[in-house]
Design a protein around this motif. Structure first.
Motif, PDB file in Angstrom:
ATOM      1  N   GLN A   1      -5.527  -1.298  -0.378  1.00 53.78           N
ATOM      2  CA  GLN A   1      -4.586  -2.223  -1.012  1.00 53.78           C
ATOM      3  C   GLN A   1      -4.745  -2.209  -2.530  1.00 53.78           C
ATOM      4  O   GLN A   1      -3.758  -2.224  -3.264  1.00 53.78           O
ATOM      5  CB  GLN A   1      -4.794  -3.635  -0.470  1.00 53.78           C
ATOM      6  N   ALA A   2      -6.002  -2.186  -2.992  1.00 50.31           N
ATOM      7  CA  ALA A   2      -6.247  -2.167  -4.438  1.00 50.31           C
ATOM      8  C   ALA A   2      -5.671  -0.906  -5.073  1.00 50.31           C
ATOM      9  O   ALA A   2      -5.102  -0.954  -6.171  1.00 50.31           O
ATOM     10  CB  ALA A   2      -7.745  -2.267  -4.711  1.00 50.31           C
TER      11      ALA A   2
ATOM     12  N   GLN B   1      -1.903  -1.305  -5.307  1.00 47.53           N
ATOM     13  CA  GLN B   1      -1.542  -2.214  -6.389  1.00 47.53           C
ATOM     14  C   GLN B   1      -1.689  -1.527  -7.744  1.00 47.53           C
ATOM     15  O   GLN B   1      -0.855  -1.694  -8.629  1.00 47.53           O
ATOM     16  CB  GLN B   1      -2.418  -3.467  -6.323  1.00 47.53           C
ATOM     17  N   ALA B   2      -2.769  -0.736  -7.890  1.00 42.23           N
ATOM     18  CA  ALA B   2      -2.968  -0.015  -9.152  1.00 42.23           C
ATOM     19  C   ALA B   2      -1.863   1.004  -9.371  1.00 42.23           C
ATOM     20  O   ALA B   2      -1.365   1.173 -10.499  1.00 42.23           O
ATOM     21  CB  ALA B   2      -4.333   0.673  -9.150  1.00 42.23           C
ATOM     22  N   ALA B   3      -1.450   1.681  -8.293  1.00 41.49           N
ATOM     23  CA  ALA B   3      -0.378   2.665  -8.412  1.00 41.49           C
ATOM     24  C   ALA B   3       0.937   1.995  -8.806  1.00 41.49           C
ATOM     25  O   ALA B   3       1.683   2.497  -9.646  1.00 41.49           O
ATOM     26  CB  ALA B   3      -0.207   3.419  -7.090  1.00 41.49           C
ATOM     27  N   GLU B   4       1.222   0.841  -8.198  1.00 41.48           N
ATOM     28  CA  GLU B   4       2.438   0.117  -8.539  1.00 41.48           C
ATOM     29  C   GLU B   4       2.416  -0.342  -9.993  1.00 41.48           C
ATOM     30  O   GLU B   4       3.427  -0.279 -10.687  1.00 41.48           O
ATOM     31  CB  GLU B   4       2.608  -1.077  -7.599  1.00 41.48           C
ATOM     32  N   ALA B   5       1.241  -0.806 -10.446  1.00 36.61           N
ATOM     33  CA  ALA B   5       1.124  -1.229 -11.842  1.00 36.61           C
ATOM     34  C   ALA B   5       1.341  -0.059 -12.790  1.00 36.61           C
ATOM     35  O   ALA B   5       1.976  -0.194 -13.839  1.00 36.61           O
ATOM     36  CB  ALA B   5      -0.251  -1.857 -12.084  1.00 36.61           C
ATOM     37  N   GLN B   6       0.799   1.109 -12.406  1.00 36.32           N
ATOM     38  CA  GLN B   6       0.979   2.293 -13.247  1.00 36.32           C
ATOM     39  C   GLN B   6       2.442   2.718 -13.290  1.00 36.32           C
ATOM     40  O   GLN B   6       2.957   3.113 -14.341  1.00 36.32           O
ATOM     41  CB  GLN B   6       0.115   3.430 -12.722  1.00 36.32           C
TER      42      GLN B   6
END
Length: 324
Positions: A83-84, A87-92
């Motif tokens: 999940q983390a 989320q990091a990929a979506e933020a990027q």
């Protein structure tokens, strides 16, 4: 791509994972059902299907509660990491479509922050006009969580105060024994730590505590040297100025005296002797999701701080892996 008979497709592989994570996080099937808008029966069936697919039991079930098995705990930790990463990929991905915005509150040591950390963060703010920076300069170890900081810079060994925080090493800090050319011409220079007692020493003293020098003894082992001196100052910049004025030997961070060494105002002493190093870390609250502005700030420090500290290409690189 074809899949063999009985092999689950991508949708089936993730079926039940969200329900499983929420059941663990909220402490039971009933709470997970309420949170997800499902019936308790639907949650139970989802867990049964997941366990069947994994061929293992994830929960110990009683009439009153559910608790994780050992396999369930391992699977839960993997789910959280996945999940983390998502989320990091979506933020990027979002960073390519939106400007970085919001407030970033940062605590840092006074001199190190002013000379080394603030220039990097201010350049980040220049490139992102919607980013709000609140920079606090203090040499006391702030309570990151209690005082509401998003990021803190620490130099030295991390202790119990780092609990509840995530850490990432930014750089390795070196210190140099140095003096002015005039002092060396008049008094000579020591070749080993045992000779320091015969020299004028500029001591850093703060809050009634005298900082020891960490240098090798006769066997080459790094030891704490409790030196005495009539000159004790509580400001590193003032010690550097006193050293330039020929008042004695100083043991100072290389980043602080680098330009003085380049200009010849100071010269290195005992440079052939190894010295203690100090790690510099970025610390931030251990939350499930790292904001884009925080991630960019930490990445900028990891990428730029070593070069700023050691323009000569020396080894001051930080570890690019995060630690808990």
């Amino acid at each position: 791509m074809f899949r063999s008979a009985g092999e689950p497709d991508s949708q089936e592989r993730f079926d039940g994972v969200t329900v499983f994570v929420e059941a663990v996080r909220l402490g039971g099937f009933a709470r997970a059902a309420e949170h997800l808008g499902l019936t308790r029966s639907a949650v139970g069936k989802a867990m049964a299907r997941l366990e069947a697919r994994l061929a293992t039991r994830l929960f110990h079930r009683t009439t009153r509660a559910q608790s994780l098995t050992d396999d369930g705990q391992i699977y839960y930790e993997h789910c959280l990491r996945a999940q983390a990463e998502l989320q990091a990929a979506e933020a990027q991905m979002a960073s390519g479509r939106h400007d970085v915005a919001g407030r970033l509150r940062v605590s840092m040591p006074v001199l190190f922050g002013r000379h080394c950390i603030a220039p990097i963060l201010l350049e980040l703010a220049r490139r992102h006009p919607s980013l709000e920076l609140n920079l606090s300069f203090s040499d006391r170890p702030v309570d990151v969580l209690a005082e509401g900081f998003d990021l803190a810079i620490r130099c030295g060994v991390l202790g119990a105060e780092s609990e509840g925080l995530r850490a990432r090493k930014l750089a390795v800090l070196r210190k140099r024994v140095c003096a002015s050319p005039a002092y060396v011409a008049a008094c000579g220079q020591p070749r080993a730590s045992a000779e320091l007692a015969a020299h004028g020493i500029l001591i850093y003293r703060r809050a009634e505590r005298i900082n020891t020098w960490q240098l090798p003894d006769a066997t080459g082992k790094i030891v704490d040297l409790a030196l005495t001196s009539r000159l004790q100052l509580d400001d590193l910049e003032a010690i550097a100025d006193a050293a330039v004025a020929g008042m004695g030997l100083a043991w100072l961070p290389e980043w602080l005296v680098r330009e003085r060494l380049r200009s010849g105002a100071l010269v290195g002493v005992m440079d052939d002797q190894p010295g203690a190093t100090m790690d510099c870390h970025a610390l931030w609250p251990a939350t499930p999701h790292m904001s884009l502005r925080l991630r960019l700030a930490v990445d900028a420090l990891v990428e730029q701080l070593p070069a700023l500290l050691y323009a000569d290409g020396g080894d001051g690189s930080g570890d690019t892996n995060g630690t808990n």
